[in-house]
Design a protein around this motif. Structure first.
Motif, PDB file in Angstrom:
ATOM      1  N   LYS A   1       0.911  -1.279  -0.091  1.00  0.00           N
ATOM      2  CA  LYS A   1       0.102  -0.062  -0.192  1.00  0.00           C
ATOM      3  C   LYS A   1       0.998   1.243   0.051  1.00  0.00           C
ATOM      4  O   LYS A   1       0.670   2.147  -0.632  1.00  0.00           O
ATOM      5  CB  LYS A   1      -0.860  -0.086   1.210  1.00  0.00           C
ATOM      6  N   GLN A   2       1.914   1.272   0.877  1.00  0.00           N
ATOM      7  CA  GLN A   2       2.648   2.481   0.998  1.00  0.00           C
ATOM      8  C   GLN A   2       3.610   2.672  -0.607  1.00  0.00           C
ATOM      9  O   GLN A   2       3.958   3.808  -0.919  1.00  0.00           O
ATOM     10  CB  GLN A   2       3.894   2.112   2.041  1.00  0.00           C
ATOM     11  N   SER A   3       4.008   1.605  -1.325  1.00  0.00           N
ATOM     12  CA  SER A   3       4.685   1.295  -2.625  1.00  0.00           C
ATOM     13  C   SER A   3       3.604   2.271  -3.328  1.00  0.00           C
ATOM     14  O   SER A   3       4.295   3.115  -4.316  1.00  0.00           O
ATOM     15  CB  SER A   3       5.004   0.238  -2.875  1.00  0.00           C
ATOM     16  N   VAL A   4       2.369   2.135  -3.285  1.00  0.00           N
ATOM     17  CA  VAL A   4       1.469   2.723  -4.141  1.00  0.00           C
ATOM     18  C   VAL A   4       1.446   4.156  -3.935  1.00  0.00           C
ATOM     19  O   VAL A   4       1.498   5.101  -5.015  1.00  0.00           O
ATOM     20  CB  VAL A   4       0.258   1.925  -4.363  1.00  0.00           C
ATOM     21  N   ILE A   5       1.174   4.569  -2.610  1.00  0.00           N
ATOM     22  CA  ILE A   5       1.074   6.110  -2.219  1.00  0.00           C
ATOM     23  C   ILE A   5       2.470   6.650  -2.600  1.00  0.00           C
ATOM     24  O   ILE A   5       2.293   7.872  -3.054  1.00  0.00           O
ATOM     25  CB  ILE A   5       0.963   5.986  -0.869  1.00  0.00           C
ATOM     26  N   GLU A   6       3.600   6.075  -2.334  1.00  0.00           N
ATOM     27  CA  GLU A   6       4.801   6.921  -2.796  1.00  0.00           C
ATOM     28  C   GLU A   6       5.203   6.786  -4.016  1.00  0.00           C
ATOM     29  O   GLU A   6       6.146   7.552  -4.497  1.00  0.00           O
ATOM     30  CB  GLU A   6       6.049   5.943  -1.831  1.00  0.00           C
ATOM     31  N   SER A   7       4.746   6.012  -4.784  1.00  0.00           N
ATOM     32  CA  SER A   7       5.181   5.753  -6.372  1.00  0.00           C
ATOM     33  C   SER A   7       5.210   7.177  -7.232  1.00  0.00           C
ATOM     34  O   SER A   7       4.409   8.000  -6.981  1.00  0.00           O
ATOM     35  CB  SER A   7       4.128   5.048  -7.033  1.00  0.00           C
ATOM     36  N   GLY A   8       6.463   7.399  -7.591  1.00  0.00           N
ATOM     37  CA  GLY A   8       7.052   8.326  -8.476  1.00  0.00           C
ATOM     38  C   GLY A   8       7.165   9.713  -7.645  1.00  0.00           C
ATOM     39  O   GLY A   8       7.817  10.702  -8.243  1.00  0.00           O
ATOM     40  N   GLN A   9       7.304   9.629  -6.630  1.00  0.00           N
ATOM     41  CA  GLN A   9       7.663  10.899  -5.674  1.00  0.00           C
ATOM     42  C   GLN A   9       9.135  11.113  -5.621  1.00  0.00           C
ATOM     43  O   GLN A   9       9.816   9.939  -5.735  1.00  0.00           O
ATOM     44  CB  GLN A   9       7.283  10.650  -4.211  1.00  0.00           C
TER      45      GLN A   9
END
Length: 166
Positions: free
Chosen positions: A31-39
């Motif tokens: 879930k965190q990987s999706v939230i952080e993606s591209g940041q």
């Protein structure tokens, strides 16, 4: 314990956690990987990658993604596991679906590099990064895998389920 806390502990701490606890931590990481993606990875992210001179959070993955999927994922990648740093243990572990850390690291490395569309020109060095505040990092052609993350990734997938549930 949060997933970030789990990653900073030795992998042995997670090895003896219940599979349901490890699965919940894996879902939290996904879930965190999706939230952080591209940041921009100026702040601490779980999956930092360098691309064209920038450090970014890698593309996220679904919590239902089996990171131990068929070994043909990323099959064209040349990986090297001997770096003179931390050695990858070769003994088989029940908490890693019967694989060694090195075998689990190879599957996760191939799966994530393929998922992230990373096509290196040469060999990718795969380093063991125990206690790192991230799960997996790809910087300057070196993939650093936190072995604690392998125990979380092993909690998901067909071979992690009891035979009665498959």
């Amino acid at each position: 314990m949060s997933a970030r806390q789990a990653l900073t502990n030795p992998p042995e701490f997670l090895e003896f956690e219940s599979s349901s606890t490890r699965l919940e931590l894996f879902r939290e990481v996904a879930k965190q990987s999706v939230i952080e993606s591209g940041q921009a990875a100026q702040a601490l992210v779980l999956f930092p990658v360098s691309r064209q001179g920038e450090l970014l959070a890698a593309p996220g993955f679904d919590a239902k993604m089996d990171l131990f999927q068929a070994p043909d994922a990323g099959g064209n990648l040349a990986l090297v596991f001997e770096s003179g740093g931390e050695r990858w243990p070769e003994d088989r572990r029940e908490g890693l679906q019967g694989l060694s850390e090195r075998e689990a690291a190879e599957l996760v490395a191939r799966t994530l590099l393929a998922h992230w569309d990373i096509e290196p020109d040469g060999t990718v060095q795969v380093d063991r990064a125990s206690g790192a505040p991230y799960a997996v990092a790809y910087v300057d052609g070196i993939l650093r895998i936190n072995p604690a993350f392998l125990y979380l990734a092993a909690a998901y997938g067909p071979s992690s389920l009891p035979a009665s549930l498959q």
